[in-house]
Design an enzyme around this catalytic site. Structure first.
Site, PDB file in Angstrom:
ATOM      1  N   CYS A  54      64.088 -54.704 -17.066  1.00 27.71           N
ATOM      2  CA  CYS A  54      63.006 -54.217 -16.211  1.00 27.71           C
ATOM      3  C   CYS A  54      61.908 -53.414 -16.900  1.00 27.71           C
ATOM      4  O   CYS A  54      60.728 -53.677 -16.664  1.00 27.71           O
ATOM      5  CB  CYS A  54      63.592 -53.369 -15.088  1.00 27.71           C
ATOM      6  SG  CYS A  54      64.660 -54.308 -13.996  1.00 27.71           S
TER       7      CYS A  54
ATOM      8  N   LYS B  81      59.182 -55.353 -18.984  1.00 26.91           N
ATOM      9  CA  LYS B  81      58.489 -56.339 -18.136  1.00 26.91           C
ATOM     10  C   LYS B  81      57.625 -55.642 -17.085  1.00 26.91           C
ATOM     11  O   LYS B  81      56.491 -56.050 -16.840  1.00 26.91           O
ATOM     12  CB  LYS B  81      59.541 -57.265 -17.521  1.00 26.91           C
ATOM     13  CG  LYS B  81      59.459 -57.506 -16.042  1.00 26.91           C
ATOM     14  CD  LYS B  81      60.522 -58.460 -15.582  1.00 26.91           C
ATOM     15  CE  LYS B  81      61.439 -57.895 -14.525  1.00 26.91           C
ATOM     16  NZ  LYS B  81      60.809 -57.500 -13.269  1.00 26.91           N
TER      17      LYS B  81
ATOM     18  N   ARG C  15      72.640 -43.963 -30.837  1.00 28.24           N
ATOM     19  CA  ARG C  15      72.763 -43.427 -29.471  1.00 28.24           C
ATOM     20  C   ARG C  15      73.243 -41.980 -29.463  1.00 28.24           C
ATOM     21  O   ARG C  15      73.573 -41.441 -28.405  1.00 28.24           O
ATOM     22  CB  ARG C  15      73.762 -44.277 -28.669  1.00 28.24           C
ATOM     23  CG  ARG C  15      73.336 -45.715 -28.477  1.00 28.24           C
ATOM     24  CD  ARG C  15      72.212 -45.818 -27.457  1.00 28.24           C
ATOM     25  NE  ARG C  15      71.831 -47.204 -27.267  1.00 28.24           N
ATOM     26  CZ  ARG C  15      71.108 -47.619 -26.240  1.00 28.24           C
ATOM     27  NH1 ARG C  15      70.679 -46.764 -25.338  1.00 28.24           N
ATOM     28  NH2 ARG C  15      70.784 -48.884 -26.143  1.00 28.24           N
TER      29      ARG C  15
HETATM   30  P1  NAI Z   1      68.802 -62.082 -12.033  1.00 25.97           P
HETATM   31  O1  NAI Z   1      68.147 -63.007 -12.982  1.00 25.97           O
HETATM   32  O2  NAI Z   1      70.130 -61.474 -12.374  1.00 25.97           O
HETATM   33  O3  NAI Z   1      68.976 -62.793 -10.602  1.00 25.97           O
HETATM   34  C1  NAI Z   1      68.016 -63.595 -10.020  1.00 25.97           C
HETATM   35  C2  NAI Z   1      68.714 -64.808  -9.415  1.00 25.97           C
HETATM   36  O4  NAI Z   1      67.776 -65.517  -8.621  1.00 25.97           O
HETATM   37  C3  NAI Z   1      69.256 -65.810 -10.426  1.00 25.97           C
HETATM   38  O5  NAI Z   1      70.646 -65.962 -10.253  1.00 25.97           O
HETATM   39  C4  NAI Z   1      68.497 -67.123 -10.108  1.00 25.97           C
HETATM   40  O6  NAI Z   1      69.297 -68.275 -10.260  1.00 25.97           O
HETATM   41  C5  NAI Z   1      68.113 -66.908  -8.675  1.00 25.97           C
HETATM   42  N1  NAI Z   1      66.978 -67.708  -8.222  1.00 25.97           N
HETATM   43  C6  NAI Z   1      65.769 -67.890  -8.838  1.00 25.97           C
HETATM   44  N2  NAI Z   1      64.972 -68.683  -8.091  1.00 25.97           N
HETATM   45  C7  NAI Z   1      65.685 -69.007  -6.982  1.00 25.97           C
HETATM   46  C8  NAI Z   1      65.407 -69.791  -5.843  1.00 25.97           C
HETATM   47  N3  NAI Z   1      64.210 -70.374  -5.662  1.00 25.97           N
HETATM   48  N4  NAI Z   1      66.377 -69.950  -4.899  1.00 25.97           N
HETATM   49  C9  NAI Z   1      67.580 -69.350  -5.056  1.00 25.97           C
HETATM   50  N5  NAI Z   1      67.899 -68.583  -6.107  1.00 25.97           N
HETATM   51  C10 NAI Z   1      66.957 -68.406  -7.064  1.00 25.97           C
HETATM   52  O7  NAI Z   1      67.736 -60.920 -11.756  1.00 25.97           O
HETATM   53  P2  NAI Z   1      68.009 -59.406 -11.291  1.00 25.97           P
HETATM   54  O8  NAI Z   1      68.310 -58.536 -12.452  1.00 25.97           O
HETATM   55  O9  NAI Z   1      68.938 -59.408 -10.129  1.00 25.97           O
HETATM   56  O10 NAI Z   1      66.553 -59.004 -10.804  1.00 25.97           O
HETATM   57  C11 NAI Z   1      65.988 -59.550  -9.627  1.00 25.97           C
HETATM   58  C12 NAI Z   1      64.735 -58.760  -9.303  1.00 25.97           C
HETATM   59  O11 NAI Z   1      65.092 -57.387  -9.044  1.00 25.97           O
HETATM   60  C13 NAI Z   1      63.716 -58.723 -10.435  1.00 25.97           C
HETATM   61  O12 NAI Z   1      62.425 -58.738  -9.869  1.00 25.97           O
HETATM   62  C14 NAI Z   1      63.963 -57.366 -11.083  1.00 25.97           C
HETATM   63  O13 NAI Z   1      62.796 -56.851 -11.688  1.00 25.97           O
HETATM   64  C15 NAI Z   1      64.354 -56.510  -9.895  1.00 25.97           C
HETATM   65  N6  NAI Z   1      65.206 -55.359 -10.223  1.00 25.97           N
HETATM   66  C16 NAI Z   1      66.204 -55.462 -11.152  1.00 25.97           C
HETATM   67  C17 NAI Z   1      67.021 -54.373 -11.439  1.00 25.97           C
HETATM   68  C18 NAI Z   1      68.102 -54.480 -12.458  1.00 25.97           C
HETATM   69  O14 NAI Z   1      68.652 -53.438 -12.825  1.00 25.97           O
HETATM   70  N7  NAI Z   1      68.458 -55.645 -12.944  1.00 25.97           N
HETATM   71  C19 NAI Z   1      66.857 -53.097 -10.745  1.00 25.97           C
HETATM   72  C20 NAI Z   1      65.825 -53.118  -9.744  1.00 25.97           C
HETATM   73  C21 NAI Z   1      65.021 -54.213  -9.513  1.00 25.97           C
END
Ligand code: NAI
Length: 480
Positions: A272, A275, A447
């Site tokens: 995060c 990006k 670290r």
């Molecule tokens: P991730 O990559 O682990 O999960 C996203 C999932 O969405 C993937 O499994 C992918 O296959 C699925 N996906 C993509 N397009 C799709 C579609 N059209 N239909 C169904 N499934 C689909 O990503 P993560 O880490 O969960 O992050 C998700 C969002 O949350 C991002 O915008 C990130 O910036 C935000 N975020 C992430 C945090 C973190 O600690 N990882 C914390 C807070 C926000």
């Protein structure tokens, strides 16, 4: 019964929905994803992500009011509230490449929602998106709506990996943004009711849509800025003989500053921070604010500088070359208590060492060999775009080995680098590690988990970020 569907079963969608299901037994929650492997793993005993406490929550609700499915369209059709928690990586090509958020996955989810919906829906932005994304999503939904009413809300997620369940149980705040119209405000209240099942009312903040979207980008930029600030000070500590831990402690005692997020390290990682800051920089540029863009860009530049500085310190202290030398890398995940390696500083440090022809032997308690080899083969920003996957070159592959034991990794090594703050690295038997290493034996603590004085007594030459340097390191050429 209210039905919730979450599109995206990743690090955010999985844990967030599991906690909603646990805290709201009267709501049915289905998490859907296009990745069959991910959904199969969520339905198995080996969950796709490692997160303390997650197994327990999933086991309590799965099959009762929590389901994982690849039948995206069916569950979107049936849902009252749809969370969209798909990935929003940095664009690698075209306009804004290397900075702007790639909203391909978001757009395709929105088009699919518009296609399959036959009843009014609340659509919640859970992913981190550029400010004003809701406007674009609204356009896609309303232009394809066939008279259906869509309310778009922004409900960014503030959990941190490694403490996700704790953060979801007791969030500092839940933020819900919506338009000022009566329908949108009704939707805000409906979502508020879900969180109010376990979050105190005064911690649920409501705001306008754009404030909610921007707050998430701003929060990540502020957090990363603290790390880059203390890391910048760590370089000055090394040059002057000050100790960054002492400086950070004194600075953090000021109640206006506070003690958290002031640990100097080899640099921040994770999917995060970089990006989201790049995205913020791009938005500033697009809004004619180059000075503001440059201000935030500096947070990333210091992070890159810190990783380079660490590699340079290793190479220069080992007689200016690590060619053919074995370096043990302890920790590959971007922080402790997660197996996530996205944007981990370990990738840049390992690539730096491989560039100088070191042989590296890596141990991390939660990261598989397959993952490490894949990460080292990828170009910057490509990790979230699977099509770009390339195999590691045969020479590079020969230079990297992965072990399931810290002692094995360090056996016969010339140096050990600690790149993740796993608790177990504090308790290793460093006497025995020292005895099995080549001499002089070096340890580079990225670290600040080990006690440098104790290790010096064993015989190690120790480098700890931002701490007074060994006489050995002072005599080596300056590090830029
Ligand atoms: P991730 O990559 O682990 O999960 C996203 C999932 O969405 C993937 O499994 C992918 O296959 C699925 N996906 C993509 N397009 C799709 C579609 N059209 N239909 C169904 N499934 C689909 O990503 P993560 O880490 O969960 O992050 C998700 C969002 O949350 C991002 O915008 C990130 O910036 C935000 N975020 C992430 C945090 C973190 O600690 N990882 C914390 C807070 C926000």
């Amino acid at each position: 019964m209210v039905k919730i569907c979450c599109i995206g079963a990743g690090y955010v969608g999985g844990p967030t929905m599991a906690v909603i299901a646990l805290k709201c037994p009267s709501i049915e929650v289905v998490v859907v994803d296009i990745s069959v492997n991910r959904i199969n793993a969520w339905n198995s005993d080996q969950l796709p992500i490692y997160e303390p406490g997650l197994d327990d929550v999933v086991k309590q609700c799965r099959g009762k009011n929590l389901f994982f499915s690849t039948d995206v369209e069916k569950h979107v059709y049936e849902a009252d509230i749809i969370f969209v928690s798909v990935n929003t990586p940095t664009k690698t090509r075209g306009l804004g490449a290397g900075k702007a958020a790639d909203l391909t996955y978001w757009e395709s989810a929105a088009r699919m929602i518009a296609d399959v919906s036959k009843s009014d829906k609340i659509v919640v932005e859970k992913s981190t998106v550029p400010v004003k994304t809701a406007e674009a999503i609204e356009k896609i939904l309303t232009h394809n709506s066939k008279g259906i009413n869509f309310s778009i809300l922004s409900n960014p997620e503030f959990l941190a990996e490694g403490t996700a369940i704790q953060d979801l149980f007791k969030p500092d705040r839940v933020l819900i943004g919506g338009r000022e119209t009566p329908t949108a405000q009704k939707a805000v209240q409906a979502l508020k009711q879900v969180y109010a099942q376990w979050v105190p009312e005064d911690r649920i903040i409501t705001s306008n849509l754009w404030s909610a979207e921007l707050s998430k980008l701003a929060a990540n930029a502020f957090l990363a800025q603290r790390i880059s600030s203390v890391n910048a000070i760590s370089a000055l500590c090394e040059a002057t003989g000050a100790d960054v831990t002492e400086v950070a402690y004194s600075v953090g005692k000021d109640s206006r500053i506070g003690p958290k997020f002031l640990n100097a390290s080899v640099g921040f990682g994770g999917s995060c921070f970089q990006k989201d800051i790049l995205n913020l920089v791009y938005i500033c540029e697009c809004n004619g604010l180059p000075e503001v863009a440059n201000y935030w860009k500096q947070v990333i530049k210091i992070n890159d500088y810190q990783k380079n500085r660490f590699v340079n310190r290793i190479v220069s202290s080992m007689f200016n070359t690590v060619s053919g030398k074995k370096i043990a890398v302890l920790g590959f995940a971007f922080k402790k208590d997660t197996g996530d390696t996205r944007e981990t500083p370990a990738i840049d440090v390992c690539k730096g060492l491989l560039g100088d022809k070191a042989k590296i032997s890596i141990y991390d308690p939660q990261v598989t060999e397959d993952q490490i080899q894949r990460d080292l083969a990828l170009n910057k920003f490509d990790w979230d775009h699977p099509v770009h996957l390339q195999p590691l070159s045969p020479t590079a592959a020969k230079q990297v080995s992965v072990t399931w034991d810290a002692y094995e990794a360090a056996k016969d090594a010339h140096g050990v680098c600690i790149l993740t703050e796993w608790d177990e690295f504090k308790k290793l038997d460093y006497q025995s590690i020292y005895e099995n290493m080549q001499k002089p034996a070096f340890i580079f603590d990225g670290r600040n988990v080990i006690d440098p004085e104790k290790l010096r007594k064993i015989g190690f030459i120790v480098y700890s970020i931002g701490k007074p340097l060994d006489a050995w390191l002072k005599d080596m050429p300056a590090v830029a």
